[in-house]
Scaffold this active site. Structure first.
Site, short mmCIF file in Angstrom:
data_model
loop_
_atom_site.label_atom_id
_atom_site.label_comp_id
_atom_site.label_asym_id
_atom_site.label_seq_id
_atom_site.Cartn_x
_atom_site.Cartn_y
_atom_site.Cartn_z
N LEU A 1 0.86 -1.18 0.00
CA LEU A 1 0.00 0.00 0.00
C LEU A 1 0.90 1.24 0.00
CD1 LEU A 1 -2.60 -1.17 2.67
CD2 LEU A 1 -2.90 -1.14 0.18
N SER A 2 0.30 2.40 -0.22
CA SER A 2 1.14 3.60 -0.28
C SER A 2 1.89 3.81 1.02
CB SER A 2 0.30 4.82 -0.64
OG SER A 2 -0.78 4.98 0.23
N GLU A 3 1.27 3.46 2.16
CA GLU A 3 1.99 3.54 3.44
C GLU A 3 1.54 2.40 4.36
OE1 GLU A 3 4.26 5.85 3.96
OE2 GLU A 3 3.73 7.34 2.42
N THR A 4 2.49 1.91 5.13
CA THR A 4 2.19 1.06 6.28
C THR A 4 2.69 1.77 7.52
OG1 THR A 4 2.34 -0.98 4.99
CG2 THR A 4 2.62 -1.17 7.38
#
Length: 267
Positions: free
Chosen positions: A44-47
């Site tokens: 995902l774009s951020e974790t």
């Protein structure tokens, strides 16, 4: 050993919109290589990774390829999970991050983030930037993290199809593109591209609005905005600028929850 893991859509009131983030609740910190491997696996774009401390939570953010210094949507998602899972009490959560102490404040179903303002200054477009975006610029600026490009209209902004391979060579975290909105519900619109950080286009970028809030404050002569990020998923960010702080407000929805099955600490 299992670790709680959640998939949250941030800056949206409905699932499958806004910006998705993974939120991982750790008992103690693990090695950087393991954190990066999990973020790469989540893709995902951020974790976001959190560790609880006596009076705050330590918080770190990873894209699939790098750790970043500031992330709005994954912080919003983290606060949402902590309140939903009753890991936090009261209406304020403090996070210790690479950008200092950040706060999340609960207002009913909304969550407001207290973030540092990240003003831009006018700058020359670096070689290849506008060619990679495929647009002419009305204005170009740069702040600590990103280039900001203002274009003439929302139609131009929505019609962009950047050359991401070429855009990845620009030596910044990302590129913010913005214009006035044609929809009277919104003050401005934006898109955010960060191929150098492993994200071709970020669906909704809270940290970019730490720059956009100041940029549009100077142009529109106001300090409160409703903004729309015009990605395929789309998302709404309410922005309030006070002195050197940007207050970013939105909602979040938990899409999935489960456990990360952990073996060796080394990926």
């Amino acid at each position: 050993m299992t670790i709680p893991l959640f998939h949250v859509d941030a800056f949206t009131e409905r699932p499958f919109a806004g910006n998705p983030a993974a939120v991982c609740l750790l008992p103690v910190w693990k090695g950087d290589g393991w954190l990066q491997a999990v973020a790469r696996e989540m893709n995902l774009s951020e974790t976001a990774f959190l560790v609880k401390q006596p009076d705050h939570f330590d918080l770190r953010w990873f894209t699939p390829t790098v750790e970043v210094d500031l992330c709005g949507h994954a912080t919003l998602a983290s606060a949402h999970v902590l309140w939903q899972q009753r890991q936090a009490t009261g209406d304020e959560i403090r996070f210790s991050t690479r950008s200092g102490i950040l706060k999340a404040i609960r207002h009913g179903n909304d969550i407001e983030l207290d973030f540092p303002l990240k003003p831009e200054e006018e700058a020359a477009a670096p070689p290849g930037l506008l060619e990679a975006l495929g647009v002419s610029a009305k204005y170009v600026g740069k702040n600590q993290f990103d280039y900001l490009v203002e274009v003439e209209s929302e139609a131009i902004l929505r019609g962009m199809a950047p050359d991401f391979k070429r855009l990845a060579t620009v030596p910044v975290r990302g590129i913010i593109v913005t214009s006035r909105s044609t929809d009277p519900k919104f003050d401005f619109v934006s898109r955010f591209f960060a191929p150098a950080a492993g994200i071709d286009e970020d669906p909704v970028t809270g940290s970019a609005h730490c720059c956009l809030g100041d940029f549009w404050r100077k142009r529109l002569g106001k300090t409160e905005f409703v903004a729309f990020q015009a990605s395929a998923r789309g998302g709404v960010v309410k922005v309030r600028v006070t002195k050197d702080r940007a207050f970013l407000r939105g909602m979040a929805v938990t899409v999935a929850g489960g456990e990360l099955l952990v073996g060796e600490d080394k990926p």
